[in-house]
Scaffold this motif. Sequence first.
Motif, PDB file in Angstrom:
ATOM      1  N   LEU A  18       0.814  -1.212   0.000  1.00 40.89           N
ATOM      2  CA  LEU A  18       0.000   0.000   0.000  1.00 40.89           C
ATOM      3  C   LEU A  18       0.850   1.266   0.000  1.00 40.89           C
ATOM      4  N   LYS A  27      -2.097  -2.448  -5.248  1.00 40.77           N
ATOM      5  CA  LYS A  27      -2.865  -1.216  -5.379  1.00 40.77           C
ATOM      6  C   LYS A  27      -2.302  -0.180  -4.405  1.00 40.77           C
ATOM      7  N   ARG A  32      -1.458   3.062  -2.391  1.00 48.78           N
ATOM      8  CA  ARG A  32      -2.219   4.230  -1.956  1.00 48.78           C
ATOM      9  C   ARG A  32      -1.316   5.440  -1.777  1.00 48.78           C
ATOM     10  N   ILE A  86      -3.099   7.645  -6.720  1.00 44.90           N
ATOM     11  CA  ILE A  86      -2.121   7.438  -5.664  1.00 44.90           C
ATOM     12  C   ILE A  86      -1.694   8.775  -5.092  1.00 44.90           C
TER      13      ILE A  86
END
Length: 350
Positions: free
Chosen positions: A293, A320, A322, A344
């Motif tokens: 993340l 994915k 962040r 992001i």
Amino acid sequence: MSTLADRAHVSPSESRCQEQHSPPALQSERKLVLEQPSKYPVLTLPTEIIIEVFMHFLPTYPLCPPLTGLDSPTLLTQICHEWREIALGTATLWRAISLNDHTIPFEHQAHLCNMWLSRSLCHPLSIDIYEDIVNPLRTAELLSALVLHRARWQHLNLHRLSISLLRMIEPGPTPLLRSLNLFLTDYELDLVTTTNVVFREAHLLRTVVLNDYAAEYLALPWAQLTALTLRGVFPRECVPVLQHASNLVHCELNLVNESVDTPDISLPSLQSLTLTGRSVTGYLETLIAPALLELEIPESFLGPNSIDTLTSFMSKSRCKLRALCITQYASVSRDLFYKAFPLIAVCFEE
């Protein structure tokens, strides 16, 4: 209950004058006020509140206060009799022991160490110790006293320790140990056997910080770790550790520059990754982290095609992200990152 304020309202001259013209009952009351011992309001607090104040006076556990001085719990024993009794009876004040102040004479430091171990009773311990390179026998003596309490070790910081001293703690269990920070020196490695030093029965160990020599000569229950920091290591030195530390959630690698020729490593539980050090292009692409993340990485690690490198890594890992932090930022346009990764949170640190 009288206070200093009560006394302040009655000066000596006023007292004599009022003594002569006041009724006997008022004279007796005034005499009682003047003769009662004064007491500071802080001393009227319940013991539980005073203990809480004491705990906030110290660094937050597992950080260690100094053995002596203004920031030490020993100061609390020197204020007044009541505070001394409370401090000596509060075992949690003495559970974090720092033995890295070489300005304290060794004999006094050893005495304080044993005193703190005794006062902490059965509480888990946080230990912070530097080896005295000039006289390692002194460190060995301190360590031998600490080893007797190894069943209580919870957080262990060993700085600049030689492998012979490290072997002093090898044979027995450390059932409460949760974090280990070890900086192992190399000046003895050519003089002693280089077989791995094994930490046995450390079932609660989750957080580890190691330098390069410690990573090479230490055998830990890697699979149970959730947080790992390796400092000053070559990429190839990370391979055997990361291959066994498959349950890491947080990882920080401080890498030394070399050409990367390492196999792919899967870290299925990894959520945050921090890479630091000199330029090591190609290393990120060897990691597969589907749960990642947060990524922090120097721009130089990404090579000449930063966007393509990150895109390829994310595609290969199927993660994915962040948050993305580009450190040692120098050349690539920030707008290119924002445009390439609109979902992001991207930040830059020069």
